[in-house]
Every structure is written in structure tokens, then in C-alpha cells.
Design a protein around this motif. Structure first.
Motif, PDB file in Angstrom:
ATOM      1  N   PRO A 157       0.821  -1.220   0.000  1.00 44.94           N
ATOM      2  CA  PRO A 157       0.000   0.000   0.000  1.00 44.94           C
ATOM      3  C   PRO A 157       0.853   1.269   0.000  1.00 44.94           C
ATOM      4  CG  PRO A 157      -0.106  -1.110   2.140  1.00 44.94           C
ATOM      5  CD  PRO A 157       0.594  -2.041   1.200  1.00 44.94           C
ATOM      6  N   TYR A 158       2.029   1.177   0.595  1.00 43.68           N
ATOM      7  CA  TYR A 158       2.989   2.301   0.627  1.00 43.68           C
ATOM      8  C   TYR A 158       4.336   1.663   0.968  1.00 43.68           C
ATOM      9  CZ  TYR A 158       2.048   1.752   5.616  1.00 43.68           C
ATOM     10  OH  TYR A 158       1.866   1.222   6.872  1.00 43.68           O
ATOM     11  N   PRO A 159       5.440   2.350   0.668  1.00 45.17           N
ATOM     12  CA  PRO A 159       6.745   1.726   0.942  1.00 45.17           C
ATOM     13  C   PRO A 159       6.912   1.449   2.440  1.00 45.17           C
ATOM     14  CG  PRO A 159       6.983   3.645  -0.490  1.00 45.17           C
ATOM     15  CD  PRO A 159       5.567   3.660  -0.005  1.00 45.17           C
TER      16      PRO A 159
ATOM     17  N   LEU B  95      10.493  10.451   9.634  1.00 46.23           N
ATOM     18  CA  LEU B  95       9.082  10.032   9.612  1.00 46.23           C
ATOM     19  C   LEU B  95       8.755   9.096   8.453  1.00 46.23           C
ATOM     20  CD1 LEU B  95       7.298  13.317  10.759  1.00 46.23           C
ATOM     21  CD2 LEU B  95       8.052  11.370  12.136  1.00 46.23           C
ATOM     22  N   HIS B  96       9.299   9.380   7.276  1.00 46.88           N
ATOM     23  CA  HIS B  96       9.072   8.489   6.134  1.00 46.88           C
ATOM     24  C   HIS B  96      10.412   7.897   5.676  1.00 46.88           C
ATOM     25  CE1 HIS B  96       4.901  10.321   4.928  1.00 46.88           C
ATOM     26  NE2 HIS B  96       4.849   9.575   6.010  1.00 46.88           N
ATOM     27  N   TYR B  97      11.133   7.338   6.615  1.00 41.89           N
ATOM     28  CA  TYR B  97      12.467   6.768   6.322  1.00 41.89           C
ATOM     29  C   TYR B  97      12.361   5.749   5.178  1.00 41.89           C
ATOM     30  CZ  TYR B  97      16.699   4.016   6.981  1.00 41.89           C
ATOM     31  OH  TYR B  97      17.884   3.339   6.779  1.00 41.89           O
TER      32      TYR B  97
ATOM     33  N   ILE C  92       8.424   0.027  12.825  1.00 42.58           N
ATOM     34  CA  ILE C  92       7.984  -0.462  11.507  1.00 42.58           C
ATOM     35  C   ILE C  92       6.592   0.075  11.215  1.00 42.58           C
ATOM     36  CG2 ILE C  92       7.381  -2.707  12.576  1.00 42.58           C
ATOM     37  CD1 ILE C  92       7.708  -3.827   9.614  1.00 42.58           C
ATOM     38  N   ASP C  93       6.479   0.739  10.064  1.00 36.02           N
ATOM     39  CA  ASP C  93       5.199   1.260   9.561  1.00 36.02           C
ATOM     40  C   ASP C  93       4.978   0.563   8.228  1.00 36.02           C
ATOM     41  OD1 ASP C  93       3.083   2.712   8.528  1.00 36.02           O
ATOM     42  OD2 ASP C  93       3.904   4.672   9.110  1.00 36.02           O
ATOM     43  N   ALA C  94       4.067  -0.411   8.214  1.00 42.68           N
ATOM     44  CA  ALA C  94       3.880  -1.232   7.021  1.00 42.68           C
ATOM     45  C   ALA C  94       2.455  -1.769   7.006  1.00 42.68           C
ATOM     46  CB  ALA C  94       4.882  -2.386   7.014  1.00 42.68           C
TER      47      ALA C  94
ATOM     48  N   SER D  35      -4.347  -1.280   4.596  1.00 42.49           N
ATOM     49  CA  SER D  35      -4.177  -1.075   6.031  1.00 42.49           C
ATOM     50  C   SER D  35      -2.880  -0.292   6.214  1.00 42.49           C
ATOM     51  CB  SER D  35      -4.135  -2.404   6.795  1.00 42.49           C
ATOM     52  OG  SER D  35      -3.042  -3.199   6.363  1.00 42.49           O
ATOM     53  N   ASP D  36      -2.730   0.337   7.353  1.00 41.13           N
ATOM     54  CA  ASP D  36      -1.604   1.248   7.612  1.00 41.13           C
ATOM     55  C   ASP D  36      -1.274   1.126   9.103  1.00 41.13           C
ATOM     56  OD1 ASP D  36       0.163   3.359   7.809  1.00 41.13           O
ATOM     57  OD2 ASP D  36      -1.288   4.931   7.327  1.00 41.13           O
ATOM     58  N   ILE D  37      -0.231   0.362   9.403  1.00 43.32           N
ATOM     59  CA  ILE D  37      -0.009  -0.096  10.783  1.00 43.32           C
ATOM     60  C   ILE D  37       1.425   0.225  11.215  1.00 43.32           C
ATOM     61  CG2 ILE D  37       0.007  -2.131  12.295  1.00 43.32           C
ATOM     62  CD1 ILE D  37      -1.791  -3.507  10.106  1.00 43.32           C
TER      63      ILE D  37
ATOM     64  N   GLY E 256      -3.767  11.380  12.497  1.00 42.03           N
ATOM     65  CA  GLY E 256      -4.179  10.313  11.579  1.00 42.03           C
ATOM     66  C   GLY E 256      -4.879  10.864  10.363  1.00 42.03           C
ATOM     67  N   HIS E 257      -5.464   9.948   9.602  1.00 41.07           N
ATOM     68  CA  HIS E 257      -6.034  10.299   8.309  1.00 41.07           C
ATOM     69  C   HIS E 257      -7.037   9.237   7.897  1.00 41.07           C
ATOM     70  CE1 HIS E 257      -3.333   7.143   6.798  1.00 41.07           C
ATOM     71  NE2 HIS E 257      -2.445   7.644   7.634  1.00 41.07           N
ATOM     72  N   LEU E 258      -7.903   9.581   6.994  1.00 44.71           N
ATOM     73  CA  LEU E 258      -8.826   8.612   6.411  1.00 44.71           C
ATOM     74  C   LEU E 258      -8.023   7.544   5.668  1.00 44.71           C
ATOM     75  CD1 LEU E 258     -11.509  11.063   4.987  1.00 44.71           C
ATOM     76  CD2 LEU E 258     -11.900   9.383   6.816  1.00 44.71           C
TER      77      LEU E 258
ATOM     78  N   GLN F 101      -6.746   4.561  -0.859  1.00 41.11           N
ATOM     79  CA  GLN F 101      -5.470   5.255  -0.759  1.00 41.11           C
ATOM     80  C   GLN F 101      -5.061   5.252   0.708  1.00 41.11           C
ATOM     81  OE1 GLN F 101      -7.538   8.513  -2.645  1.00 41.11           O
ATOM     82  NE2 GLN F 101      -5.875   8.746  -4.099  1.00 41.11           N
ATOM     83  N   THR F 102      -3.760   5.204   0.968  1.00 40.16           N
ATOM     84  CA  THR F 102      -3.321   5.218   2.371  1.00 40.16           C
ATOM     85  C   THR F 102      -3.747   6.528   3.023  1.00 40.16           C
ATOM     86  OG1 THR F 102      -1.471   3.758   1.883  1.00 40.16           O
ATOM     87  CG2 THR F 102      -1.328   5.055   3.898  1.00 40.16           C
ATOM     88  N   HIS F 103      -3.460   7.634   2.360  1.00 37.94           N
ATOM     89  CA  HIS F 103      -3.999   8.917   2.813  1.00 37.94           C
ATOM     90  C   HIS F 103      -5.226   9.165   1.942  1.00 37.94           C
ATOM     91  CE1 HIS F 103       0.362   9.936   4.133  1.00 37.94           C
ATOM     92  NE2 HIS F 103      -0.286   9.246   5.043  1.00 37.94           N
ATOM     93  N   ASP F 104      -6.338   8.578   2.342  1.00 33.86           N
ATOM     94  CA  ASP F 104      -7.533   8.647   1.502  1.00 33.86           C
ATOM     95  C   ASP F 104      -7.966  10.109   1.381  1.00 33.86           C
ATOM     96  OD1 ASP F 104      -8.954   6.870  -0.048  1.00 33.86           O
ATOM     97  OD2 ASP F 104     -10.546   6.540   1.416  1.00 33.86           O
TER      98      ASP F 104
ATOM     99  N   VAL G  80      -5.233   6.074  13.827  1.00 37.92           N
ATOM    100  CA  VAL G  80      -4.894   6.818  15.051  1.00 37.92           C
ATOM    101  C   VAL G  80      -3.432   6.498  15.316  1.00 37.92           C
ATOM    102  CG1 VAL G  80      -5.425   7.228  17.476  1.00 37.92           C
ATOM    103  CG2 VAL G  80      -7.251   6.517  15.906  1.00 37.92           C
ATOM    104  N   GLU G  81      -2.564   7.495  15.118  1.00 40.16           N
ATOM    105  CA  GLU G  81      -1.129   7.213  15.100  1.00 40.16           C
ATOM    106  C   GLU G  81      -0.301   8.286  15.796  1.00 40.16           C
ATOM    107  OE1 GLU G  81       0.690   7.685  11.161  1.00 40.16           O
ATOM    108  OE2 GLU G  81      -1.305   7.806  10.306  1.00 40.16           O
ATOM    109  N   PRO G  82      -0.449   8.384  17.114  1.00 39.46           N
ATOM    110  CA  PRO G  82       0.384   9.362  17.820  1.00 39.46           C
ATOM    111  C   PRO G  82       1.854   8.934  17.802  1.00 39.46           C
ATOM    112  CG  PRO G  82      -0.717   7.926  19.394  1.00 39.46           C
ATOM    113  CD  PRO G  82      -1.270   7.571  18.030  1.00 39.46           C
TER     114      PRO G  82
ATOM    115  N   ILE H 222       2.740   4.583  17.252  1.00 33.94           N
ATOM    116  CA  ILE H 222       1.818   3.443  17.406  1.00 33.94           C
ATOM    117  C   ILE H 222       0.635   3.768  16.509  1.00 33.94           C
ATOM    118  CG2 ILE H 222       0.445   2.054  19.008  1.00 33.94           C
ATOM    119  CD1 ILE H 222       3.238   2.209  20.077  1.00 33.94           C
ATOM    120  N   GLU H 223       0.358   2.926  15.544  1.00 36.30           N
ATOM    121  CA  GLU H 223      -0.686   3.252  14.568  1.00 36.30           C
ATOM    122  C   GLU H 223      -1.651   2.091  14.377  1.00 36.30           C
ATOM    123  OE1 GLU H 223       0.725   3.992  10.537  1.00 36.30           O
ATOM    124  OE2 GLU H 223      -1.096   5.145  10.106  1.00 36.30           O
ATOM    125  N   ASP H 224      -2.914   2.364  14.691  1.00 32.86           N
ATOM    126  CA  ASP H 224      -3.993   1.402  14.459  1.00 32.86           C
ATOM    127  C   ASP H 224      -4.987   1.981  13.466  1.00 32.86           C
ATOM    128  OD1 ASP H 224      -2.989  -0.348  16.327  1.00 32.86           O
ATOM    129  OD2 ASP H 224      -4.346   0.285  17.929  1.00 32.86           O
TER     130      ASP H 224
END
Ligand code: GLY
Ligand code: MN
Ligand code: MN
Length: 444
Positions: free
Chosen positions: A213-215, A227-229, A245-247, A256-258, A337-339, A343-346, A382-384, A421-423
């Protein structure tokens, strides 16, 4: 993919009603929706991986659709001009059974012929809108409107509310991602490099890199503060402090974006900060309700981050003061966070309503991507985070507020880079459902 079980037919019926209303409201007889095509690199015969137009993908949830076009005309079964080249260089797409049932399909082997047939059909129509990439279309028809703003805003606004079919896809995308996350965590504790961990993620989640969905963000030590290493070091660092890990995963084009963060030494101060942020993340998530404001949630999370900075002795002023004087902005510099969807950032997070009025981000938080009211069936992240980012810490040190920072403690955590932490959550009529946590629990 068992589309029927997951309500694909009902999804298509709902889209039909949604588009019918939108077209009528904006005075269009039909919408032409090209899937699009990948653009070749300069003076090359290769292109980046093809990403379909999301307005097309919502109807046709499969990537194998380059050059195909959908004609949506209220009252008719949508017509799919399906491109399957007579090609021996590439394997032509095969029309999926679910598409054969949902659409009136007209197959074409050549895309110029496909466009000719489409133009011929369109010439018989009244005012119509093209929704999607128009660059290679020479419609040259007086009644064509290319991505008319009002109609596009209407469709984009509606996309935030997911149908049961879409929610099912996102549950599956979550399961895919979580399988990768577990393997990645094990690879980290097994001593792997960023590259090793990345490969373990791909294998365990059964994803090829071009279909992610994203690198993947696979960050050891201070890289967690980028942030986007975007790199994958082949050598593990001499000393291991942390792993972020953000994958994610995909299903039927839905994402999904976790994100998870781990300490190399469970039980140390950094680990305690991870656990504390995790608890705060769960706290703000549990309070989500339809009708509330995500901007307020974001602000509240800043106060919670301020509370952690005080509790862990990273700042010496009060939590209120750390928030008011924007110290938290240097530790938590992105939106909460985001929708999430095709798209990951819908898109559509900044639309206040279907008419297209803007819900602007507050001046203090320009990178917040989700500023409209939270509604039932929205899916979002939700990703603080709390990070130790050199360029931001340097600016803080030079500012007046810098004297309220305990630099000895902050400097001790710099090698860890940061925590996120992203759910992914689904808003329900009753409250909220966390899609991510149960998937981790189920995989244990
Ligand atoms: N993975 C990108 C993001 O979390 O927004
Ligand atoms: Mn993410
Ligand atoms: Mn995200």
C-alpha cells in the motif's frame, strides 16, 4: 477473493444509488471513469507500477485493469470497456467472474479501438463527466466536463463512508499486514538488518514490494525519527536500541496502515515510554464517537503527549505549559491520523460536506489530514508519536522553551529515534471498533 460473500453485489448497488444521486445533483447524464495507465519513464519503455484511478477501483477492486473504462449511467447496468490486449509480451488480464456479473462488459484488444467505441457511445449522450486521469483522452465532445469540481467533491466526500464490502476488504488488508508485522518483530529480535526485516515482512505477508500500500518504513535506532524513512540498511547497527515499523497490506485495492515500535531492551526507559504512549493511544481511540471532532482528538493527544513528557522527566514545566508553548509540536510533529481506504492517505479528509466546503486544518496543525466531523463507517488511523528528531530538537534548544527541557534525559533517548503506534479504526453506530488490535491478538 470471495467477493460475493463479502457483499460485492450490495456494494455495487449502493455505489449505483450514490452515483445516481450525485450525477442528478450536478446535472450530468453519465460519468466516464477511466482506470488510467502508467506513464513511461522519460525516453524509456518501462513505467512505474500501475495504480488505478481510485474512482474506478471502487467499482472494480482489482489492479489488473489498465486502459479499461467504466461508463456509469443511472438506470443502466454500468458498462465496462474492458481492455485485454492480444499480447505475447505480457499476460493479458482475465475478466473476473464478479465483474462479468456486475457490468455490461465490452472487451477490447486495442485501447485505441476501445476509446473509439467509447467516443461513439458518448456522442449519443447528453452532458457527461469524465472522472479520473484525462490526459490521454481526446474526447473533443462539447458536452464533456473533465473532473468537474462539484461532482468530484461529492464522490470524494461519500468515499469516506465505507460499505460492508469495503470494511471486509480492510479487515483482510489488516490481517495481511499483521502477518508481516509479527515476522518483522521476530526478525528484529533475531538480530536482522533493516533489509532482512523488510524481506521477512514481504515473505510473511505474502506481498511483492510493488503491491504494497505504501513503501515499508523499517527503521532501526535513530532512523525511527525520520518520519518516512526510505532506506533498508543491509548491515545491522553495532548497538541496537529500537525498531519502528510502519507497514501495511492490501485487499481488493484497500489498504491497512499499521505502525509498531519496539525497544531492543524490553523493560528499559524507552520501552516504558512505548508502553505509556500505547496506553494513551488506546485511551483516545476508545473515546471515538460519530459526531465528534478529529481536530479535538488531535489536540487532546497533544495534551496527553505533554503529560508523558512531564511524567518521564523530559520537560520540567507543566503539561499545560508544554502544550501552550508548543513544546509538544517538536516531539509530535505530524497529524494524529487520516482517512484510509483505496489510498493510504484517503482523499476527502478536508471536506466539510458533499458540497465541497473546506474544513481547514487549524493554523497550528497544518499537516492534519482529517478535519471533517467523524461519522459512522469512516475508517481512519490513530497514530500518535513521540520522536527525538535532531532538526526539531535543535530548534527547540534555541527557543525560549528550550530551558524547560531536560536535555540530559532527551539526549539519552536520541539514539532510539522515536515511537509511533498506529492502528486503523472503524466508527460504528454504537462507538468504535479497532481493526488492528484484534488481528494482532488473533495471530499470537
Ligand atoms: N504510512 C504512512 C502514514 O502512516 O501515514
Ligand atoms: Mn503508517
Ligand atoms: Mn498513517
Amino acid at each position: 477473493m470471495a467477493f460475493d460473500e463479502a457483499g460485492y453485489a450490495a456494494h455495487i448497488a449502493e455505489l449505483g444509488e450514490q452515483w445516481q444521486r450525485a450525477l442528478a445533483e450536478h446535472g450530468f447524464e453519465a460519468a466516464v471513469v477511466p482506470a488510467g495507465e502508467a506513464e513511461m519513464f522519460f525516453q524509456d519503455d518501462q513505467a512505474p507500477p500501475f495504480h488505478p484511478n481510485p474512482h474506478f477501483a471502487r467499482w472494480f477492486p482489482d489492479d489488473d485493469c489498465e486502459h479499461s473504462v467504466l461508463l456509469v449511467r443511472p438506470g443502466d447496468v454500468p458498462k465496462l470497456y474492458f481492455h485485454a490486449a492480444a499480447d505475447f509480451w505480457h499476460l493479458p488480464p482475465k475478466l473476473p467472474d464478479w465483474a462479468a456479473e456486475a457490468f455490461d462488459v465490452e472487451p477490447h484488444q486495442r485501447h485505441d479501438a476501445l476509446r473509439g467505441a467509447l467516443a461513439h457511445d458518448l456522442a449519443k449522450l447528453g452532458r457527461f463527466a469524465l472522472i479520473g486521469p484525462a490526459a490521454s483522452f481526446d474526447l473533443n465532445l462539447p458536452l464533456a466536463a473533465i473532473n468537474p469540481k462539484g461532482l468530484v467533491n461529492n464522490l470524494v466526500f461519500a468515499r469516506a463512508e465505507k460499505t460492508p464490502f469495503e470494511v471486509a476488504r480492510m479487515r483482510e488488508a489488516t490481517a495481511v499486514g499483521v502477518r508481516g508485522h509479527r515476522a518483522a518483530r521476530d526478525a528484529f529480535y533475531g538480530g536482522g538488518s533493516e533489509f532482512d526485516i523488510h524481506m521477512a515482512y514481504l515473505a510473511a505477508s505474502s506481498q511483492q514490494e510493488s503491491k504494497l500500500p505504501y513503501p515499508n518504513i523499517v527503521a532501526l535506532n535513530e532512523h525511527a525519527g525520520v518520519l518516512h524513512y526510505q532506506h533498508y540498511d543491509r548491515q545491522p547497527p553495532a548497538t541496537r536500541h529500537s525498531f519502528l515499523i510502519d507497514a501495511g497490506g492490501r485487499s481488493g485495492g484497500y489498504h491497512s496502515d499499521i505502525t509498531r515500535t519496539y525497544s531492543a531492551t524490553p523493560g528499559d526507559d524507552f520501552d516504558a515510554l512505548i508502553q505509556a504512549l500505547d496506553a494513551k493511544q488506546q485511551g483516545v481511540t476508545a473515546a471515538i464517537r460519530a459526531g465528534t471532532s478529529y481536530v479535538d482528538m488531535h489536540r487532546h493527544m497533544h495534551l496527553e503527549a505533554a503529560d508523558l513528557l512531564v511524567r518521564f522527566g523530559l520537560v520540567t514545566c507543566s503539561a499545560e505549559s508544554a502544550f501552550e508553548r508548543k513544546i509538544t509540536d517538536q516531539f509530535f510533529p505530524h497529524g494524529l491520523g487520516h482517512l484510509l481506504g483505496l489510498q493510504t492517505h484517503d482523499v476527502g479528509g478536508h471536506l466539510a460536506n458533499a458540497a465541497g466546503d473546506e474544513a481547514e486544518a487549524p493554523e497550528r496543525f497544518p499537516s492534519l489530514r482529517y478535519t471533517r466531523t467523524i461519522e459512522a463507517n469512516h475508517v481512519f488511523t490513530v497514530e500518535p508519536g513521540i520522536y527525538f528528531i535532531p532538526v526539531l530538537l535543535d530548534a527547540l534548544a534555541e527557543s525560549d522553551a528550550g530551558k524547560d527541557v531536560n536535555w540530559r534525559k532527551v539526549d539519552a533517548l536520541r539514539p532510539c529515534g522515536g515511537i509511533r503506534i498506529e492502528d486503523n479504526v472503524l466508527v460504528t453506530a454504537e462507538g468504535v471498533e479497532n481493526l488492528t488490535r484484534p488481528a494482532f491478538a488473533a495471530e499470537q
